[in-house]
Design a protein around this motif. Structure first.
Motif, PDB file in Angstrom:
ATOM      1  N   VAL A  91       3.263   5.826  -5.896  1.00 55.59           N
ATOM      2  CA  VAL A  91       3.024   5.833  -7.366  1.00 55.59           C
ATOM      3  C   VAL A  91       2.085   6.938  -7.814  1.00 55.59           C
ATOM      4  O   VAL A  91       2.075   7.608  -8.403  1.00 55.59           O
ATOM      5  CB  VAL A  91       2.874   4.464  -7.802  1.00 55.59           C
ATOM      6  N   ARG A  92       1.063   6.732  -6.920  1.00 57.65           N
ATOM      7  CA  ARG A  92      -0.100   7.562  -7.123  1.00 57.65           C
ATOM      8  C   ARG A  92       0.337   9.056  -6.791  1.00 57.65           C
ATOM      9  O   ARG A  92      -0.174   9.984  -7.754  1.00 57.65           O
ATOM     10  CB  ARG A  92      -1.160   7.339  -6.370  1.00 57.65           C
ATOM     11  N   ALA A  93       1.006   9.395  -5.809  1.00 58.07           N
ATOM     12  CA  ALA A  93       1.458  10.688  -5.522  1.00 58.07           C
ATOM     13  C   ALA A  93       2.395  11.048  -6.705  1.00 58.07           C
ATOM     14  O   ALA A  93       2.384  12.310  -7.089  1.00 58.07           O
ATOM     15  CB  ALA A  93       2.295  10.717  -4.115  1.00 58.07           C
ATOM     16  N   GLN A  94       3.309  10.236  -7.316  1.00 52.84           N
ATOM     17  CA  GLN A  94       3.965  10.699  -8.274  1.00 52.84           C
ATOM     18  C   GLN A  94       3.432  10.869  -9.845  1.00 52.84           C
ATOM     19  O   GLN A  94       3.403  11.917 -10.334  1.00 52.84           O
ATOM     20  CB  GLN A  94       5.125   9.657  -8.614  1.00 52.84           C
ATOM     21  N   ALA A  95       2.137  10.151  -9.840  1.00 53.89           N
ATOM     22  CA  ALA A  95       1.290  10.258 -11.030  1.00 53.89           C
ATOM     23  C   ALA A  95       0.640  11.550 -11.000  1.00 53.89           C
ATOM     24  O   ALA A  95       0.362  12.419 -12.094  1.00 53.89           O
ATOM     25  CB  ALA A  95       0.344   9.113 -11.012  1.00 53.89           C
ATOM     26  N   LEU A  96       0.215  11.989  -9.754  1.00 54.35           N
ATOM     27  CA  LEU A  96      -0.604  13.149  -9.531  1.00 54.35           C
ATOM     28  C   LEU A  96       0.231  14.539  -9.881  1.00 54.35           C
ATOM     29  O   LEU A  96      -0.176  15.532  -9.829  1.00 54.35           O
ATOM     30  CB  LEU A  96      -1.134  13.447  -8.227  1.00 54.35           C
ATOM     31  N   ARG A  97       1.691  14.405  -9.694  1.00 52.54           N
ATOM     32  CA  ARG A  97       2.643  15.532 -10.067  1.00 52.54           C
ATOM     33  C   ARG A  97       2.795  15.712 -11.546  1.00 52.54           C
ATOM     34  O   ARG A  97       3.249  16.728 -11.863  1.00 52.54           O
ATOM     35  CB  ARG A  97       4.054  15.465  -9.185  1.00 52.54           C
ATOM     36  N   ARG A 114       0.719  -1.144   0.269  1.00 52.93           N
ATOM     37  CA  ARG A 114       0.151   0.005   0.050  1.00 52.93           C
ATOM     38  C   ARG A 114       0.886   1.325  -0.199  1.00 52.93           C
ATOM     39  O   ARG A 114       0.760   2.057  -0.713  1.00 52.93           O
ATOM     40  CB  ARG A 114      -0.931  -0.078   1.232  1.00 52.93           C
ATOM     41  N   ALA A 115       1.859   1.311   0.916  1.00 53.18           N
ATOM     42  CA  ALA A 115       2.948   2.468   0.672  1.00 53.18           C
ATOM     43  C   ALA A 115       3.732   2.602  -0.673  1.00 53.18           C
ATOM     44  O   ALA A 115       3.574   3.761  -1.016  1.00 53.18           O
ATOM     45  CB  ALA A 115       4.058   2.179   1.840  1.00 53.18           C
TER      46      ALA A 115
END
Length: 76
Positions: A51-57, A45-46
């Motif tokens: 990965v999701r945080a990077q994609a949002l950038r 999950r971490a």
């Protein structure tokens, strides 16, 4: 009177566990396996959160520039 029953029940459970010690071993193994699985899922999950945080950038222009064939040209 309820305290006497509770103490008697506790003594019976302890006596049973002393006789059937292997039950405690099985419970300990199962708890260890469950803890290991929980830890593995928490790690996964971490990773996905990063990965999701990077994609949002990524900006829209960067997303548009992504090409599925880019990996084929980068491979040795």
């Amino acid at each position: 009177m309820g305290v006497v029953v509770a103490v008697g029940l506790l003594a019976a459970v302890v006596q049973w566990l002393l006789t059937h010690w292997w039950v405690l071993v099985i419970v300990a193994v199962a708890a260890s396996a469950a803890g290991g699985l929980w830890y593995q899922k928490a790690q996964q999950r971490a990773v996905w959160a990063r990965v999701r945080a990077q994609a949002l950038r990524l900006r829209i222009a960067e997303l548009d520039a992504l090409d599925h064939r880019a990996l084929a040209t980068c491979a040795p």
